[in-house]
Design a protein around this motif. Structure first.
Motif, PDB file in Angstrom:
ATOM      1  N   VAL A 116     -28.017 -16.856  20.291  1.00 18.74           N
ATOM      2  CA  VAL A 116     -26.967 -16.043  19.661  1.00 18.74           C
ATOM      3  C   VAL A 116     -26.332 -16.754  18.454  1.00 18.74           C
ATOM      4  CG1 VAL A 116     -24.669 -15.021  20.033  1.00 18.74           C
ATOM      5  CG2 VAL A 116     -26.521 -14.561  21.645  1.00 18.74           C
ATOM      6  N   PRO A 117     -26.006 -18.057  18.547  1.00 18.14           N
ATOM      7  CA  PRO A 117     -25.412 -18.711  17.373  1.00 18.14           C
ATOM      8  C   PRO A 117     -26.320 -18.635  16.132  1.00 18.14           C
ATOM      9  CG  PRO A 117     -25.177 -20.095  19.320  1.00 18.14           C
ATOM     10  CD  PRO A 117     -26.070 -18.956  19.710  1.00 18.14           C
ATOM     11  N   PHE A 118     -27.614 -18.748  16.342  1.00 20.87           N
ATOM     12  CA  PHE A 118     -28.570 -18.661  15.220  1.00 20.87           C
ATOM     13  C   PHE A 118     -28.523 -17.266  14.590  1.00 20.87           C
ATOM     14  CE2 PHE A 118     -32.879 -17.472  13.786  1.00 20.87           C
ATOM     15  CZ  PHE A 118     -33.103 -18.451  12.830  1.00 20.87           C
ATOM     16  N   TYR A 119     -28.533 -16.228  15.424  1.00 20.16           N
ATOM     17  CA  TYR A 119     -28.510 -14.858  14.890  1.00 20.16           C
ATOM     18  C   TYR A 119     -27.158 -14.557  14.225  1.00 20.16           C
ATOM     19  CZ  TYR A 119     -32.691 -14.413  17.818  1.00 20.16           C
ATOM     20  OH  TYR A 119     -33.919 -14.605  18.385  1.00 20.16           O
ATOM     21  N   GLU A 120     -26.077 -15.120  14.763  1.00 19.10           N
ATOM     22  CA  GLU A 120     -24.763 -14.907  14.146  1.00 19.10           C
ATOM     23  C   GLU A 120     -24.704 -15.574  12.774  1.00 19.10           C
ATOM     24  OE1 GLU A 120     -21.813 -14.101  17.949  1.00 19.10           O
ATOM     25  OE2 GLU A 120     -22.107 -16.170  17.296  1.00 19.10           O
ATOM     26  N   LYS A 121     -25.322 -16.762  12.671  1.00 16.17           N
ATOM     27  CA  LYS A 121     -25.378 -17.413  11.347  1.00 16.17           C
ATOM     28  C   LYS A 121     -26.137 -16.542  10.355  1.00 16.17           C
ATOM     29  CE  LYS A 121     -27.083 -21.536  12.318  1.00 16.17           C
ATOM     30  NZ  LYS A 121     -27.770 -22.802  12.120  1.00 16.17           N
ATOM     31  N   GLY A 122     -27.093 -15.763  10.868  1.00 18.86           N
ATOM     32  CA  GLY A 122     -27.904 -14.882  10.020  1.00 18.86           C
ATOM     33  C   GLY A 122     -27.236 -13.551   9.710  1.00 18.86           C
ATOM     34  N   GLY A 123     -25.999 -13.350  10.196  1.00 16.20           N
ATOM     35  CA  GLY A 123     -25.250 -12.148   9.814  1.00 16.20           C
ATOM     36  C   GLY A 123     -25.106 -11.105  10.901  1.00 16.20           C
ATOM     37  N   PHE A 124     -25.705 -11.360  12.074  1.00 15.28           N
ATOM     38  CA  PHE A 124     -25.564 -10.397  13.179  1.00 15.28           C
ATOM     39  C   PHE A 124     -24.243 -10.619  13.913  1.00 15.28           C
ATOM     40  CE2 PHE A 124     -29.917  -9.581  12.340  1.00 15.28           C
ATOM     41  CZ  PHE A 124     -30.263  -8.403  12.990  1.00 15.28           C
ATOM     42  N   LYS A 125     -23.731  -9.540  14.523  1.00 17.04           N
ATOM     43  CA  LYS A 125     -22.499  -9.643  15.316  1.00 17.04           C
ATOM     44  C   LYS A 125     -22.789  -9.213  16.750  1.00 17.04           C
ATOM     45  CE  LYS A 125     -18.942  -9.157  11.816  1.00 17.04           C
ATOM     46  NZ  LYS A 125     -19.774  -8.913  10.616  1.00 17.04           N
ATOM     47  N   PHE A 126     -22.254 -10.010  17.682  1.00 14.50           N
ATOM     48  CA  PHE A 126     -22.424  -9.713  19.110  1.00 14.50           C
ATOM     49  C   PHE A 126     -21.711  -8.409  19.466  1.00 14.50           C
ATOM     50  CE2 PHE A 126     -20.665  -9.937  23.404  1.00 14.50           C
ATOM     51  CZ  PHE A 126     -21.805 -10.163  24.151  1.00 14.50           C
ATOM     52  N   ALA A 127     -22.402  -7.546  20.234  1.00  7.55           N
ATOM     53  CA  ALA A 127     -21.770  -6.292  20.678  1.00  7.55           C
ATOM     54  C   ALA A 127     -21.469  -6.341  22.180  1.00  7.55           C
ATOM     55  CB  ALA A 127     -22.659  -5.099  20.349  1.00  7.55           C
ATOM     56  N   HIS A 128     -22.473  -6.589  22.986  1.00 10.35           N
ATOM     57  CA  HIS A 128     -22.293  -6.672  24.443  1.00 10.35           C
ATOM     58  C   HIS A 128     -23.556  -7.285  25.025  1.00 10.35           C
ATOM     59  CE1 HIS A 128     -24.295  -2.715  23.779  1.00 10.35           C
ATOM     60  NE2 HIS A 128     -25.049  -3.154  24.758  1.00 10.35           N
ATOM     61  N   ARG A 129     -23.534  -7.528  26.340  1.00  8.90           N
ATOM     62  CA  ARG A 129     -24.753  -8.018  26.987  1.00  8.90           C
ATOM     63  C   ARG A 129     -25.521  -6.841  27.596  1.00  8.90           C
ATOM     64  NH1 ARG A 129     -24.125 -12.972  30.818  1.00  8.90           N
ATOM     65  NH2 ARG A 129     -22.899 -11.538  32.089  1.00  8.90           N
ATOM     66  N   ASP A 130     -26.837  -6.931  27.553  1.00  8.73           N
ATOM     67  CA  ASP A 130     -27.701  -6.001  28.286  1.00  8.73           C
ATOM     68  C   ASP A 130     -28.330  -6.799  29.423  1.00  8.73           C
ATOM     69  OD1 ASP A 130     -27.363  -3.629  26.794  1.00  8.73           O
ATOM     70  OD2 ASP A 130     -28.818  -4.279  25.291  1.00  8.73           O
ATOM     71  N   LEU A 236     -34.711  -2.656  35.390  1.00  8.84           N
ATOM     72  CA  LEU A 236     -33.810  -1.720  34.715  1.00  8.84           C
ATOM     73  C   LEU A 236     -32.833  -2.559  33.894  1.00  8.84           C
ATOM     74  CD1 LEU A 236     -32.671   1.213  34.563  1.00  8.84           C
ATOM     75  CD2 LEU A 236     -31.462   0.752  36.689  1.00  8.84           C
ATOM     76  N   ASP A 237     -32.702  -2.246  32.594  1.00 12.93           N
ATOM     77  CA  ASP A 237     -31.836  -3.014  31.694  1.00 12.93           C
ATOM     78  C   ASP A 237     -30.586  -2.189  31.395  1.00 12.93           C
ATOM     79  OD1 ASP A 237     -33.916  -4.878  31.625  1.00 12.93           O
ATOM     80  OD2 ASP A 237     -34.837  -3.921  29.877  1.00 12.93           O
ATOM     81  N   ILE A 238     -29.420  -2.684  31.809  1.00 15.91           N
ATOM     82  CA  ILE A 238     -28.177  -1.892  31.735  1.00 15.91           C
ATOM     83  C   ILE A 238     -27.159  -2.600  30.837  1.00 15.91           C
ATOM     84  CG2 ILE A 238     -26.332  -0.837  33.110  1.00 15.91           C
ATOM     85  CD1 ILE A 238     -28.149  -1.068  35.550  1.00 15.91           C
ATOM     86  N   PRO A 239     -26.541  -1.868  29.905  1.00 14.07           N
ATOM     87  CA  PRO A 239     -25.461  -2.472  29.122  1.00 14.07           C
ATOM     88  C   PRO A 239     -24.316  -2.884  30.055  1.00 14.07           C
ATOM     89  CG  PRO A 239     -26.107  -0.338  28.183  1.00 14.07           C
ATOM     90  CD  PRO A 239     -26.779  -0.455  29.521  1.00 14.07           C
ATOM     91  N   GLU A 240     -23.865  -4.125  29.939  1.00 10.24           N
ATOM     92  CA  GLU A 240     -22.846  -4.637  30.869  1.00 10.24           C
ATOM     93  C   GLU A 240     -21.562  -3.804  30.887  1.00 10.24           C
ATOM     94  OE1 GLU A 240     -21.608  -8.706  30.144  1.00 10.24           O
ATOM     95  OE2 GLU A 240     -21.418  -9.032  32.299  1.00 10.24           O
ATOM     96  N   PRO A 241     -21.119  -3.224  29.740  1.00  9.59           N
ATOM     97  CA  PRO A 241     -19.885  -2.429  29.804  1.00  9.59           C
ATOM     98  C   PRO A 241     -20.001  -1.193  30.702  1.00  9.59           C
ATOM     99  CG  PRO A 241     -20.412  -3.005  27.533  1.00  9.59           C
ATOM    100  CD  PRO A 241     -21.609  -3.381  28.366  1.00  9.59           C
ATOM    101  N   ASN A 242     -21.205  -0.766  31.051  1.00 13.17           N
ATOM    102  CA  ASN A 242     -21.370   0.396  31.927  1.00 13.17           C
ATOM    103  C   ASN A 242     -21.222  -0.041  33.391  1.00 13.17           C
ATOM    104  OD1 ASN A 242     -22.052   2.652  33.346  1.00 13.17           O
ATOM    105  ND2 ASN A 242     -24.016   3.009  32.307  1.00 13.17           N
ATOM    106  N   GLU A 243     -19.971  -0.079  33.846  1.00  8.71           N
ATOM    107  CA  GLU A 243     -19.691  -0.601  35.198  1.00  8.71           C
ATOM    108  C   GLU A 243     -20.337   0.254  36.284  1.00  8.71           C
ATOM    109  OE1 GLU A 243     -15.470  -1.197  35.660  1.00  8.71           O
ATOM    110  OE2 GLU A 243     -15.431  -2.381  33.798  1.00  8.71           O
ATOM    111  N   GLY A 259     -31.186 -11.469  30.942  1.00 10.70           N
ATOM    112  CA  GLY A 259     -30.291 -10.675  30.112  1.00 10.70           C
ATOM    113  C   GLY A 259     -30.458 -11.023  28.658  1.00 10.70           C
ATOM    114  N   CYS A 260     -29.919 -10.170  27.821  1.00 15.21           N
ATOM    115  CA  CYS A 260     -29.971 -10.373  26.374  1.00 15.21           C
ATOM    116  C   CYS A 260     -28.611 -10.027  25.789  1.00 15.21           C
ATOM    117  CB  CYS A 260     -31.009  -9.451  25.743  1.00 15.21           C
ATOM    118  SG  CYS A 260     -32.700 -10.052  25.883  1.00 15.21           S
ATOM    119  N   ALA A 261     -28.372 -10.568  24.606  1.00 12.60           N
ATOM    120  CA  ALA A 261     -27.186 -10.191  23.845  1.00 12.60           C
ATOM    121  C   ALA A 261     -27.600  -9.103  22.870  1.00 12.60           C
ATOM    122  CB  ALA A 261     -26.655 -11.397  23.081  1.00 12.60           C
ATOM    123  N   ARG A 262     -26.913  -7.942  22.939  1.00 13.11           N
ATOM    124  CA  ARG A 262     -27.150  -6.904  21.928  1.00 13.11           C
ATOM    125  C   ARG A 262     -26.311  -7.256  20.701  1.00 13.11           C
ATOM    126  NH1 ARG A 262     -28.901  -1.517  21.188  1.00 13.11           N
ATOM    127  NH2 ARG A 262     -30.473  -2.159  22.711  1.00 13.11           N
TER     128      ARG A 262
END
Ligand SMILES: CC(C)(COP(=O)(O)OP(=O)(O)OC[C@H]1O[C@@H](n2cnc3c(N)ncnc32)[C@H](O)[C@@H]1OP(=O)(O)O)[C@@H](O)C(=O)NCCC(=O)NCCS
Length: 285
Positions: A116-130, A236-243, A259-262
């Motif tokens: 994630v730090p590498f992608y953030e340096k490249g201009g991406f912003k973290f949204a949530h975890r999947d 099954l891959d679920i966005p973490e905010p979907n409780e 898991g992954c960071a979207r």
């Protein structure tokens, strides 16, 4: 040709196959038809890093009709990692993808947490975890769950538009019609209220997408898809905010395995995450 010269270009079909094998070696368990479908819809999405004529890295830069991009399958051959090849390939892929999209179109990705730090340096912003949940499929067929094409493509396509950032009809029709897949939908008041796909993977099945208006519809859909693949390993891959989604995973006896960071570059789409009970794929959005 200088056998040590690096070059970046679109992949040949045999290189796409190699990338799929590398993805499997990473434990990502690609769907049997995932890459073939993406390659058929968007052949320019697969980018090779070559040393001489040898493939040493790759990644996808999928364009959903120019309106939304997705980066995935970022892999450097295992014996060549840590030498900055990945940095070169990643930045070039981002530039190439931006040129393939309409001005201002967003780009998504599901990245491993460590990067994630590498992608953030490249201009991406973290949204949530999947989060990925895995287990063995057990479920009951709901009497109101109907198979595609009894649920028509037009119904599914228009429902899908509420849960995905861009139209993706040409991709979706292939996704629904891939060999070995089960596609089910449930209507309420004559309107589609949820649909889901179970597709065969190197190991077992993945459910994705699973989109539904309510947790109750999602539960009936997931149960019905599980019934179709009873006894098979399933993910099954679920966005973490979907409780409600996380609770359903537990109810079906699935446990968190990965898991992954979207992340998004540019505008983040305003998606109803509470209706996303299964991400279509970590590679193409
Ligand atoms: C990720 C990958 C493509 C990077 O290629 P590479 O040639 O090793 O990368 P580089 O040497 O250019 O390093 C790129 C960045 O990745 C970081 N990185 C690489 N592997 C990492 C890991 N396992 N954990 C944390 N960071 C890692 C490096 O620290 C570097 O970041 P920095 O510039 O901020 O220091 C390669 O390690 C790989 O194929 N890994 C397995 C597949 C994978 O996980 N892909 C990413 C999916 S999102």
């Amino acid at each position: 040709m200088d056998p040590t010269a690096l070059s970046i270009a679109t992949m040949r079909a045999d290189e796409v196959q190699t990338l799929e094998d590398w993805a499997a070696a990473e434990g990502w368990n690609p769907g049997l038809a995932d890459l073939a479908i993406a390659y058929a819809v968007d052949p320019d999405a697969f980018i090779a890093l070559r040393r001489g004529d040898e493939l040493v890295g790759g990644g996808s830069i999928f364009s959903h009709g120019g309106a939304f991009g997705f980066m995935g399958l970022f892999i450097i051959r295992a014996d060549l990692r840590g030498g900055k090849l990945g940095t070169t390939l990643w930045h070039q892929r981002l530039d190439m993808l931006r040129k393939r999209l309409a001005p201002g179109a967003g780009i998504g990705m599901d990245g491993v947490f460590a990067m994630v730090p590498f992608y953030e340096k490249g201009g991406f912003k973290f949204a949530h975890r999947d989060l990925r949940f895995e287990g063995i499929a057990h479920g009951q067929m709901d009497p109101d769950a109907h198979a595609y094409p009894d649920i028509s493509f037009a119904e599914i396509d228009s429902f899908d538009r509420c849960f995905f950032p861009a139209p993706r009809s040409t991709f979706l029709v292939r996704w629904l019609e891939q060999p070995g897949a089960h596609v089910l939908g449930i209507r309420q008041d004559d309107m589609l209220a949820g649909y889901g796909v179970a597709r065969p993977c190197r190991k077992g099945f993945k459910l994705g997408p699973v989109f539904a208006d309510t947790p109750d519809i999602a539960e009936r859909l997931i149960g019905s898809l599980m019934a179709k693949i009873e006894g098979e390993p399933v993910a099954l891959d679920i966005p973490e905010p979907n409780e409600a989604g996380l609770k359903l995973a537990a109810k079906f006896g699935l446990s968190e395995s990965f898991g992954c960071a979207r992340l998004y570059y540019g505008p983040a789409p305003d998606l109803p995450l509470n209706g996303i009970f299964g991400v279509t794929s970590f590679e193409f959005g």
